[in-house]
Design an enzyme around this catalytic site. Structure first.
Site, short mmCIF file in Angstrom:
data_model
loop_
_atom_site.label_atom_id
_atom_site.label_comp_id
_atom_site.label_asym_id
_atom_site.label_seq_id
_atom_site.Cartn_x
_atom_site.Cartn_y
_atom_site.Cartn_z
N THR A 143 -5.09 12.87 -1.61
CA THR A 143 -4.00 12.81 -2.58
C THR A 143 -2.94 13.90 -2.37
O THR A 143 -1.99 13.99 -3.14
CB THR A 143 -4.56 12.92 -4.00
N GLU A 144 -3.10 14.70 -1.32
CA GLU A 144 -2.21 15.85 -1.14
C GLU A 144 -0.73 15.46 -1.08
O GLU A 144 0.12 16.11 -1.71
CB GLU A 144 -2.58 16.61 0.15
N VAL A 145 -0.41 14.40 -0.30
CA VAL A 145 1.01 14.04 -0.15
C VAL A 145 1.64 13.66 -1.48
O VAL A 145 2.86 13.76 -1.65
CB VAL A 145 1.20 12.90 0.87
N ARG A 146 0.84 13.22 -2.42
CA ARG A 146 1.39 12.78 -3.71
C ARG A 146 1.73 13.94 -4.64
O ARG A 146 2.38 13.74 -5.66
CB ARG A 146 0.43 11.81 -4.38
N ILE A 147 1.27 15.16 -4.27
CA ILE A 147 1.68 16.34 -5.05
C ILE A 147 2.53 17.28 -4.20
O ILE A 147 2.76 18.43 -4.57
CB ILE A 147 0.47 17.09 -5.66
#
Length: 244
Positions: free
Chosen positions: A121-125
């Site tokens: 989920t890193e790219v989404r934050i």
């Protein structure tokens, strides 16, 4: 407050991430306590193998955004799992996100219940899966990793197994683990340690080559304006400003 549970049965030390109210997020305190528990297990000649598991419905939600560990501390923890002179087996019955997948990849064997789900989920934050790439890149399918790194999509256990994130998935994770733990209990400790060195050599080469670069990348991204917006949006349960 203790964040890591410890039990032992017939030479198998079980370490449980035990902060379910925070979805076992990787806080500085949890990372430090897990490192201490692993050190103790590695030094104890009565330990044949380590099982890494969790309480609650989440194995780990990734970095604790309110109390994140330093990137160097997370690198050290992942390397410690890879280098531990005992096999480390992940037992997963819940969800795994972001940095939690780094823990999973650092383990020698990973088994999950079919109810588990996984996502980078890193790219989404507004950041990237930098440090956790150290154990992930040498052990997983590059095409699958490209898709799920870039999109943050959710994987089920079938896809996670195909991609190399898991060794196996099962309806009953403990039934699936029984023959694995039996095999480890029947194996000579010195032979297990040397065999693990054979299996982890390429992973450790990645640590030696890339750890400093990826640690610096992680620190830079977490200090960025995009990360501040992404983490604020996450905590406020809204879409970040870049969503189109």
């Amino acid at each position: 407050m203790t964040l890591i549970g410890r039990t032992r049965a017939r030479g198998v030390e079980t370490l449980s991430l035990d902060a379910p109210e925070r979805r076992n997020a990787l806080s500085a305190a949890l990372v430090a306590e897990l490192a201490d528990a692993l050190t103790d297990a590695g030094r104890d000649t009565g330990v044949r193998a380590v099982v890494l598991t969790h309480t609650g419905n989440t194995f780990s939600a990734g970095a604790d955004l309110r109390d994140p560990p330093a990137p160097e501390a997370l690198v050290a923890l992942l390397r410690q799992i890879v280098e531990l002179p005992r096999p480390v087996v992940a037992r997963v019955t819940g969800h795994v996100r972001a940095g939690g997948l780094g823990l999973l990849a650092a383990c020698d064997i990973a088994v999950a219940a079919h109810t588990a789900t996984f996502a980078f989920t890193e790219v989404r934050i507004g950041v990237a899966p930098a440090v956790i790439s150290l154990p992930l890149l040498p052990r997983t399918d590059p095409r699958a990793l490209a898709r799920y790194y870039l999109t943050g999509e959710r994987l089920d256990t079938t896809e996670a197994t195909r991609a190399g994130l898991l060794t196996a998935a099962a309806e009953d994770v403990d039934d699936a683990l029984a023959p694995i733990l039996d095999g480890l209990r029947r194996s000579a400790p010195e032979a297990l340690a040397e065999t693990k060195r054979l299996l982890t050599a390429r992973v450790l080469e990645t640590f030696d080559r890339d750890a400093d670069t990826l640690t610096a990348l992680s620190a830079r991204l977490f200090a960025s304006a995009h990360a501040r917006e992404g983490m604020t949006a996450f905590l406020e349960r809204r879409d970040p400003e870049w969503v189109v």
